[in-house]
Write an enzyme that holds these catalytic residues in place. Structure first.
Site, short mmCIF file in Angstrom:
data_model
loop_
_atom_site.label_atom_id
_atom_site.label_comp_id
_atom_site.label_asym_id
_atom_site.label_seq_id
_atom_site.Cartn_x
_atom_site.Cartn_y
_atom_site.Cartn_z
N HIS A 67 151.87 -20.85 -38.51
CA HIS A 67 152.45 -20.75 -39.85
C HIS A 67 153.80 -20.07 -39.78
CE1 HIS A 67 149.52 -22.11 -42.90
NE2 HIS A 67 148.73 -22.08 -41.84
N SER A 84 155.60 -26.90 -46.64
CA SER A 84 155.84 -25.46 -46.70
C SER A 84 157.07 -25.13 -47.53
CB SER A 84 155.99 -24.86 -45.30
OG SER A 84 154.74 -24.78 -44.68
N VAL A 120 149.79 -15.14 -44.00
CA VAL A 120 149.53 -16.44 -44.62
C VAL A 120 148.95 -16.21 -46.00
CG1 VAL A 120 148.26 -18.62 -44.48
CG2 VAL A 120 149.13 -17.55 -42.38
N ILE A 121 149.55 -16.85 -46.98
CA ILE A 121 149.05 -16.82 -48.35
C ILE A 121 149.36 -18.17 -48.98
CG2 ILE A 121 151.19 -15.87 -49.32
CD1 ILE A 121 149.35 -14.14 -51.19
#
Length: 174
Positions: A67, A84, A120-121
């Site tokens: 990520h 993203s 990561v969210i």
């Protein structure tokens, strides 16, 4: 595309379409292809989640390590995946003030140094203020708890990405 069409996709097309529902992890999609036919979008999502859950902790961390940093160099240099980039923009991460960018960079570095993988969210379910607050709060987590939290966020991202690709089933009941 509906679930029937999904079930008829050849392997290569399936991986092309769904290869980034888990960020930069087309191997997950490739592995799940053999579980067809899927009875529903929920069944496809459950298959992906089951695959993730079956991985050893090192495999889960591998998913997290690919990520991008939020508002990091990938956003600045426009090398994020399309998904993203859209998610970070939707959360307002492209409109951070200079102070917010500095804070985010500092917290991202602390987080990565502490846990060994990026924060990561699910950006689409948050805004920039919530993301900054969560980043600061989650830095206090124990490693195993944070890894599980981050994987839950991966699953939320996957859920939303799948919804954007597959038309949900409609009921024929009146």
């Amino acid at each position: 595309m509906d679930i029937g069409s999904v079930n008829y996709l050849p392997y290569e097309d399936f991986v092309d379409v769904f290869g980034n529902v888990v960020e930069k992890c087309p191997l997950i999609t490739a592995a799940v292809w053999s579980r067809r036919p899927f009875s529903s979008l929920a069944d496809l999502e459950a298959s992906i989640n089951d695959f993730i859950d079956s991985l050893p902790e090192s495999g889960k961390e591998g998913i997290l390590r690919v990520h991008p940093d939020l508002t990091g160099r990938d956003l600045q240099s426009e090398t994020l995946t399309r998904e993203s980039r859209e998610e970070q923009v939707q959360a307002g991460l492209d409109t951070l003030t200079t102070a917010e960018v500095s804070r985010m960079a500092r917290l991202n570095t602390e987080y990565k140094d502490h846990f060994g993988f990026p924060f990561v969210i699910c950006a689409r379910m948050n805004n920039k203020a919530t993301i900054l607050r969560q980043l600061e709060e989650r830095l206090r987590n124990e490693r195993t708890i944070e890894r599980a939290c981050a994987i839950d966020e991966v699953k939320k991202i996957c859920h939303l990405r799948l919804q954007g690709l597959v038309v949900p089933e409609t009921s024929n009941k009146l």
